[in-house]
Scaffold this active site. Structure first.
Site, mmCIF file in Angstrom:
data_model
loop_
_atom_site.group_PDB
_atom_site.id
_atom_site.type_symbol
_atom_site.label_atom_id
_atom_site.label_comp_id
_atom_site.label_asym_id
_atom_site.label_seq_id
_atom_site.Cartn_x
_atom_site.Cartn_y
_atom_site.Cartn_z
ATOM 1 C CD1 TRP A 22 -2.124 1.964 1.635
ATOM 2 C CD2 TRP A 22 -3.444 0.700 0.641
ATOM 3 N NE1 TRP A 22 -3.365 2.805 1.368
ATOM 4 C CE2 TRP A 22 -4.204 1.706 0.779
ATOM 5 C CE3 TRP A 22 -4.062 -0.613 0.314
ATOM 6 C CZ2 TRP A 22 -5.613 1.594 0.628
ATOM 7 C CZ3 TRP A 22 -5.514 -0.576 0.196
ATOM 8 C CH2 TRP A 22 -6.185 0.482 0.227
ATOM 9 C CG PHE A 57 -4.688 -4.710 9.933
ATOM 10 C CD1 PHE A 57 -5.001 -3.932 10.578
ATOM 11 C CD2 PHE A 57 -5.079 -6.006 9.385
ATOM 12 C CE1 PHE A 57 -5.734 -4.382 11.680
ATOM 13 C CE2 PHE A 57 -5.823 -6.546 10.291
ATOM 14 C CZ PHE A 57 -6.100 -5.707 11.619
ATOM 15 C CD GLU A 58 -2.949 -6.844 5.688
ATOM 16 O OE1 GLU A 58 -2.591 -5.919 5.146
ATOM 17 O OE2 GLU A 58 -4.433 -7.035 5.967
ATOM 18 C CB ILE A 82 -1.781 8.662 3.688
ATOM 19 C CG1 ILE A 82 -0.269 8.433 3.341
ATOM 20 C CG2 ILE A 82 -2.365 10.215 3.442
ATOM 21 C CD1 ILE A 82 0.055 8.692 1.834
ATOM 22 C CG HIS A 88 -9.366 2.238 7.373
ATOM 23 N ND1 HIS A 88 -10.089 1.120 7.262
ATOM 24 C CD2 HIS A 88 -8.219 1.794 7.018
ATOM 25 C CE1 HIS A 88 -9.309 0.094 6.953
ATOM 26 N NE2 HIS A 88 -8.159 0.463 6.705
HETATM 27 C C1 DLZ Z 1 -7.511 -0.120 3.505
HETATM 28 C C2 DLZ Z 1 -6.125 0.790 3.690
HETATM 29 C C3 DLZ Z 1 -6.185 2.157 3.653
HETATM 30 C C4 DLZ Z 1 -7.605 2.881 3.528
HETATM 31 N N1 DLZ Z 1 -5.251 2.809 3.984
HETATM 32 C C5 DLZ Z 1 -3.963 2.344 4.209
HETATM 33 C C6 DLZ Z 1 -2.713 3.250 4.236
HETATM 34 O O1 DLZ Z 1 -2.895 4.481 4.168
HETATM 35 N N2 DLZ Z 1 -1.756 2.386 4.514
HETATM 36 C C7 DLZ Z 1 -1.603 1.210 4.200
HETATM 37 O O2 DLZ Z 1 -0.396 0.394 4.500
HETATM 38 N N3 DLZ Z 1 -2.705 0.141 4.214
HETATM 39 C C8 DLZ Z 1 -3.837 0.974 3.864
HETATM 40 N N4 DLZ Z 1 -4.980 0.072 3.728
HETATM 41 C C9 DLZ Z 1 -5.041 -1.284 3.708
HETATM 42 C C10 DLZ Z 1 -4.702 -2.118 5.082
HETATM 43 O O3 DLZ Z 1 -3.562 -1.737 5.904
HETATM 44 C C11 DLZ Z 1 -4.871 -3.459 5.103
HETATM 45 O O4 DLZ Z 1 -3.900 -4.155 3.967
HETATM 46 C C12 DLZ Z 1 -6.351 -3.827 4.430
HETATM 47 O O5 DLZ Z 1 -7.290 -3.453 5.390
HETATM 48 C C13 DLZ Z 1 -6.565 -5.500 4.564
HETATM 49 O O6 DLZ Z 1 -6.301 -5.844 5.824
#
Ligand code: DLZ
Length: 153
Positions: A22, A57-58, A82, A88
């Protein structure tokens, strides 16, 4: 009196980097900063393993699993979260910080927090190699310092 310090002598250390996909343009800059800093301390590229996960999140689960293998002297987590229009951001930041911290405490292996948590993309760019340094480089140096410190404790 005894004083114990880590060093920035990275030769022989095995380091894992876990990077989220991400915001990958910015995460790649953190990764480049980390790899370059590790190389400068003497860590061999053969001793660096890079693992990718979908989002920040992972990161904790992958960091925890890698740390538990005992194959690495430190694990570096890299990501960029961000803030958006919803809450979230807060949940992802909270889970990521506490999960990475827990992985380090549970495993006894330094697990470094190289996740940018920013209000906007400009702040993230500034901290990935422009105005405000490179967080990847900073945590890589901290990883070497902690790995060499823990070997003495
Ligand atoms: C869903 C999401 C969002 C909205 N923003 C970010 C971010 O800014 N940075 C990031 O590393 N990951 C984001 N994710 C994805 C979540 O970390 C995660 O991969 C999903 O919710 C699936 O569990």
């Amino acid at each position: 009196m005894t004083t114990i310090n880590g060093t920035l002598q990275g030769a022989g250390l095995r380091i894992a980097i876990v990077a989220s996909r991400w915001n990958d343009t910015i995460v790649n800059r953190l990764k480049e900063g980390a790899v370059d800093a590790l190389r400068r301390t003497g860590v061999s590229s053969d001793d660096v393993t890079i693992v990718h996960v979908p989002g920040s999140f992972e990161l904790p689960l992958a960091v925890q699993k890698i740390a538990a293998t005992g194959k690495y002297d430190a694990v570096i987590a890299l990501g960029v979260v961000i803030r958006g229009a919803t809450t979230h951001y807060d949940y992802v930041c909270s889970a990521t910080t506490s999960g990475i911290s827990k992985a380090g405490l549970d495993s006894g292996i330094p697990c470094l927090f190289g996740v940018l948590t920013t209000e906007n993309i400009e702040q993230a760019l500034e901290r990935s190699g422009t105005k405000a340094g490179n967080k990847g480089e900073e945590v890589a140096l901290a990883a070497v310092e902690m790995a060499t410190l823990l070997k003495q404790l």
